[in-house]
Design a protein around this motif. Structure first.
Motif, PDB file in Angstrom:
ATOM      1  N   SER A 315      33.827  40.518  48.730  1.00 19.21           N
ATOM      2  CA  SER A 315      33.010  40.914  49.875  1.00 19.21           C
ATOM      3  C   SER A 315      31.625  41.258  49.371  1.00 19.21           C
ATOM      4  O   SER A 315      31.449  41.647  48.201  1.00 19.21           O
ATOM      5  N   VAL A 316      30.637  41.105  50.233  1.00 22.55           N
ATOM      6  CA  VAL A 316      29.266  41.424  49.834  1.00 22.55           C
ATOM      7  C   VAL A 316      29.169  42.895  49.452  1.00 22.55           C
ATOM      8  O   VAL A 316      28.504  43.255  48.472  1.00 22.55           O
ATOM      9  N   GLY A 317      29.837  43.765  50.195  1.00 18.66           N
ATOM     10  CA  GLY A 317      29.781  45.185  49.885  1.00 18.66           C
ATOM     11  C   GLY A 317      30.322  45.510  48.510  1.00 18.66           C
ATOM     12  O   GLY A 317      29.723  46.287  47.757  1.00 18.66           O
ATOM     13  N   ALA A 318      31.475  44.916  48.147  1.00 19.64           N
ATOM     14  CA  ALA A 318      32.059  45.176  46.831  1.00 19.64           C
ATOM     15  C   ALA A 318      31.151  44.661  45.721  1.00 19.64           C
ATOM     16  O   ALA A 318      30.989  45.316  44.674  1.00 19.64           O
ATOM     17  N   LEU A 319      30.535  43.489  45.924  1.00 16.54           N
ATOM     18  CA  LEU A 319      29.628  42.956  44.909  1.00 16.54           C
ATOM     19  C   LEU A 319      28.372  43.810  44.786  1.00 16.54           C
ATOM     20  O   LEU A 319      27.881  44.059  43.676  1.00 16.54           O
ATOM     21  N   LEU A 320      27.827  44.259  45.921  1.00 13.53           N
ATOM     22  CA  LEU A 320      26.639  45.105  45.849  1.00 13.53           C
ATOM     23  C   LEU A 320      26.946  46.437  45.173  1.00 13.53           C
ATOM     24  O   LEU A 320      26.155  46.932  44.356  1.00 13.53           O
ATOM     25  N   ASP A 321      28.081  47.041  45.501  1.00 15.97           N
ATOM     26  CA  ASP A 321      28.455  48.288  44.826  1.00 15.97           C
ATOM     27  C   ASP A 321      28.492  48.082  43.314  1.00 15.97           C
ATOM     28  O   ASP A 321      27.997  48.912  42.543  1.00 15.97           O
ATOM     29  N   LEU A 322      29.102  46.976  42.886  1.00 14.51           N
ATOM     30  CA  LEU A 322      29.193  46.681  41.459  1.00 14.51           C
ATOM     31  C   LEU A 322      27.816  46.436  40.868  1.00 14.51           C
ATOM     32  O   LEU A 322      27.477  46.968  39.798  1.00 14.51           O
ATOM     33  N   CYS A 323      27.001  45.642  41.547  1.00 14.45           N
ATOM     34  CA  CYS A 323      25.674  45.321  41.008  1.00 14.45           C
ATOM     35  C   CYS A 323      24.795  46.556  40.898  1.00 14.45           C
ATOM     36  O   CYS A 323      24.063  46.731  39.909  1.00 14.45           O
ATOM     37  N   TYR A 324      24.841  47.437  41.893  1.00 15.81           N
ATOM     38  CA  TYR A 324      24.052  48.672  41.812  1.00 15.81           C
ATOM     39  C   TYR A 324      24.576  49.579  40.703  1.00 15.81           C
ATOM     40  O   TYR A 324      23.796  50.234  40.007  1.00 15.81           O
ATOM     41  N   GLY A 325      25.897  49.626  40.537  1.00 17.62           N
ATOM     42  CA  GLY A 325      26.446  50.406  39.440  1.00 17.62           C
ATOM     43  C   GLY A 325      25.997  49.877  38.087  1.00 17.62           C
ATOM     44  O   GLY A 325      25.638  50.643  37.185  1.00 17.62           O
ATOM     45  N   LEU A 326      26.027  48.553  37.945  1.00 19.65           N
ATOM     46  CA  LEU A 326      25.570  47.933  36.699  1.00 19.65           C
ATOM     47  C   LEU A 326      24.098  48.187  36.458  1.00 19.65           C
ATOM     48  O   LEU A 326      23.683  48.681  35.392  1.00 19.65           O
ATOM     49  N   GLN A 327      23.280  47.849  37.434  1.00 20.77           N
ATOM     50  CA  GLN A 327      21.830  47.868  37.272  1.00 20.77           C
ATOM     51  C   GLN A 327      21.269  49.290  37.214  1.00 20.77           C
ATOM     52  O   GLN A 327      20.469  49.616  36.337  1.00 20.77           O
ATOM     53  N   ASP A 328      21.704  50.138  38.143  1.00 18.88           N
ATOM     54  CA  ASP A 328      21.084  51.452  38.279  1.00 18.88           C
ATOM     55  C   ASP A 328      21.690  52.493  37.350  1.00 18.88           C
ATOM     56  O   ASP A 328      20.977  53.379  36.865  1.00 18.88           O
ATOM     57  N   GLU A 329      22.992  52.421  37.114  1.00 21.59           N
ATOM     58  CA  GLU A 329      23.671  53.509  36.415  1.00 21.59           C
ATOM     59  C   GLU A 329      24.059  53.168  34.979  1.00 21.59           C
ATOM     60  O   GLU A 329      24.169  54.062  34.153  1.00 21.59           O
ATOM     61  N   ALA A 330      24.298  51.883  34.693  1.00 25.34           N
ATOM     62  CA  ALA A 330      24.806  51.521  33.369  1.00 25.34           C
ATOM     63  C   ALA A 330      23.803  50.760  32.509  1.00 25.34           C
ATOM     64  O   ALA A 330      24.070  50.526  31.331  1.00 25.34           O
ATOM     65  N   GLY A 331      22.671  50.364  33.076  1.00 27.76           N
ATOM     66  CA  GLY A 331      21.701  49.616  32.290  1.00 27.76           C
ATOM     67  C   GLY A 331      22.138  48.210  31.953  1.00 27.76           C
ATOM     68  O   GLY A 331      21.678  47.619  30.972  1.00 27.76           O
ATOM     69  N   ILE A 332      23.036  47.644  32.777  1.00 25.98           N
ATOM     70  CA  ILE A 332      23.572  46.309  32.553  1.00 25.98           C
ATOM     71  C   ILE A 332      23.058  45.393  33.658  1.00 25.98           C
ATOM     72  O   ILE A 332      23.152  45.718  34.837  1.00 25.98           O
ATOM     73  N   LEU A 333      22.517  44.252  33.271  1.00 26.91           N
ATOM     74  CA  LEU A 333      21.931  43.331  34.242  1.00 26.91           C
ATOM     75  C   LEU A 333      23.004  42.495  34.918  1.00 26.91           C
ATOM     76  O   LEU A 333      23.767  41.794  34.243  1.00 26.91           O
ATOM     77  N   PRO A 334      23.115  42.524  36.253  1.00 24.60           N
ATOM     78  CA  PRO A 334      24.016  41.583  36.931  1.00 24.60           C
ATOM     79  C   PRO A 334      23.496  40.157  36.717  1.00 24.60           C
ATOM     80  O   PRO A 334      22.349  39.868  37.039  1.00 24.60           O
ATOM     81  N   TYR A 335      24.338  39.284  36.171  1.00 22.07           N
ATOM     82  CA  TYR A 335      23.859  37.983  35.713  1.00 22.07           C
ATOM     83  C   TYR A 335      24.572  36.848  36.439  1.00 22.07           C
ATOM     84  O   TYR A 335      23.960  36.108  37.204  1.00 22.07           O
ATOM     85  N   TYR A 336      25.861  36.712  36.218  1.00 21.40           N
ATOM     86  CA  TYR A 336      26.650  35.655  36.848  1.00 21.40           C
ATOM     87  C   TYR A 336      27.893  36.250  37.503  1.00 21.40           C
ATOM     88  O   TYR A 336      28.453  37.234  37.022  1.00 21.40           O
ATOM     89  N   PHE A 337      28.341  35.591  38.576  1.00 20.88           N
ATOM     90  CA  PHE A 337      29.720  35.707  39.028  1.00 20.88           C
ATOM     91  C   PHE A 337      30.254  34.291  39.168  1.00 20.88           C
ATOM     92  O   PHE A 337      29.661  33.459  39.842  1.00 20.88           O
ATOM     93  N   TYR A 338      31.361  34.032  38.514  1.00 25.42           N
ATOM     94  CA  TYR A 338      31.961  32.708  38.484  1.00 25.42           C
ATOM     95  C   TYR A 338      33.081  32.601  39.512  1.00 25.42           C
ATOM     96  O   TYR A 338      33.861  33.550  39.693  1.00 25.42           O
ATOM     97  N   LEU A 339      33.217  31.449  40.127  1.00 30.09           N
ATOM     98  CA  LEU A 339      34.471  31.140  40.787  1.00 30.09           C
ATOM     99  C   LEU A 339      35.575  31.127  39.741  1.00 30.09           C
ATOM    100  O   LEU A 339      35.390  30.608  38.634  1.00 30.09           O
TER     101      LEU A 339
END
Length: 426
Positions: A315-339
């Motif tokens: 879901s878009v919400g689950a991906l955004l939660d993950l991306c914000y956690g990566l980018q804002d809190e962990a210093g990890i760049l959201p890069y790819y999501f693979y099928l």
């Protein structure tokens, strides 16, 4: 996207002492990579010893049935990763069954699709990487990039592993292929090939997981890569940054990364670390600390390559939660999501191409452009393609055509009735 509101959410380390088997574990033990490795869960009985009887027999029987009938990966779960399941309470069976991290790290027989557990076109080596080995373990798939598989083990095993043909110990369903050369000889042959092939500028050092390569061996290999003027990008692939951040926080490892990063910086080589988080619950302060330790040691980037998984992040919400956690809190760049790749037993995880296209559309505009992940299909022989790049797409039968006449197939249970009938007739 309607219905989503951004709220900054700091990461939290779940209290491992809520789990019966970890009640006496000290903070020093929890931060120890050695303790984490020594206490990995490998069997349903060991899981019961950690979780206790609040999780009933039905769950453990379901887990054992999956090991016996479906699993393509052995069970190997560090306490750190287990602790991110049902993070706010002592788990019971219902909560554990619904947990998104559990869904891909501890698959159950009841998770698998009852009619189509595997797609008819599923393959053990779904990307045909072994066909592209220049030397054993060195996949030369793209014009300027190679994948160097130094080891066939990881600190943890994901149920949906794309390299299930080679990585990990055998299961009742899958007798794993094996690398035959001694590690030192294999690394020597890889380096010799790269010396003779100056058109290669980019090396992904992976496996398995580089966290399972003894540091002195990994550092030696990286130094020899850095001696080659043709190599301009080096990426270290490690799920352990998420599953076992304690490894990357060891002073000897951080100091070693700093030495390699200094050489890379001096020679103008881009050194990055790639990890694999699929749900925001797997991100904790220890993960963020490890990522920032790598950045502080001089790594140019820490990037995430996740997999789109039904019931986990579709879901878009689950991906955004993950991306914000990566980018804002962990210093990890959201890069790819693979099928999810078309390996055996993966149909309950896979989503159709149309859903991935909708997810990519839904992500646009929420994150900074440089931190908006690309959703891709890793197409056999063709390579990574953005999900909207299919040359043609038959949504009824779920068949997408890509450049080079390569194909990808939607999970059959997601097709309309006519498409399901067509596949059944095949």
């Amino acid at each position: 996207m309607t219905g989503y509101t951004y709220v900054r959410t700091p990461l939290v380390e779940p209290d491992w002492r809520r789990l019966p088997g970890y009640r006496s574990v000290t903070a020093a033990e929890w931060r120890s990579a050695g303790w984490q490795r020594a206490h990995c869960v490998k069997t349903p009985a060991q899981l019961r010893a950690v979780l206790g009887d609040r999780v009933g027999d039905d769950f453990y029987d379901d887990l054992a049935a999956d090991r016996a009938r479906f699993a393509t990966m052995a069970m190997l779960l560090p306490p750190q990763m287990l602790n991110t399941m049902v993070p706010g309470a002592e788990p019971d069976a219902e909560a554990l069954r619904a947990d998104p991290v559990r869904r891909y790290m501890l698959p159950l027989a009841s998770d698998r699709h009852p009619v189509w557990p595997s797609h008819p076109r599923a393959e053990r080596d779904s990307l045909h990487e072994a066909e592209m080995w220049a030397v054993e373990g060195l996949t030369h798939r793209y014009p300027t990039k190679v994948l160097a598989e130094l080891v066939t083990t990881c600190p943890q095993y994901c149920g949906h592993c794309t390299r299930m043909d080679l990585v990990g110990t055998s299961t009742p369903q899958v007798t794993k292929n094996r690398l035959t050369l001694k590690p030192a000889h294999r690394r020597e042959l890889m380096l010799d090939y790269l010396k003779r092939t100056p058109t290669v500028r980019d090396v992904v050092v992976s496996g398995g997981d580089v966290a399972n390569v003894p540091w002195h061996q990994l550092e030696g290999f990286l130094r020899q890569l850095l001696d080659l003027d043709s190599i301009r990008d080096i990426r270290l692939a490690t799920k352990a940054l998420v599953g076992l951040p304690q490894h990357w926080l060891q002073p000897a490892v951080v100091d070693g990364v700093a030495r390699i990063a200094a050489v890379a910086r001096e020679r103008g080589v881009n050194l990055a670390v790639h990890t694999h988080a699929n749900h925001v619950a797997s991100l904790t302060p220890l993960v963020a600390e490890a990522a920032r330790a790598l950045l502080g040691a001089g790594v140019r980037d820490v990037r995430n390559q996740g997999v789109l998984l039904a019931g986990v992040n579709d879901s878009v919400g689950a991906l955004l939660d993950l991306c914000y956690g990566l980018q804002d809190e962990a210093g990890i760049l959201p890069y790819y999501f693979y099928l999810c790749d078309m390996i055996p037993g993966a149909e309950h995880w896979r989503i159709p191409l149309s859903a991935a296209i909708a997810l990519q559309d839904g992500l646009m505009g929420w994150l900074p452009g440089y931190a908006t992940p690309r959703l891709v299909c890793d197409v056999p022989y063709a390579g990574k393609r953005w999900v909207h790049q299919a040359v043609s797409y038959d949504r009824e039968r779920g068949v997408s055509e890509w450049s080079g006449a390569s194909r990808y197939y939607d999970p059959i249970h997601t097709l309309p009735e006519a498409g399901r009938r067509w596949w059944s007739a095949q």
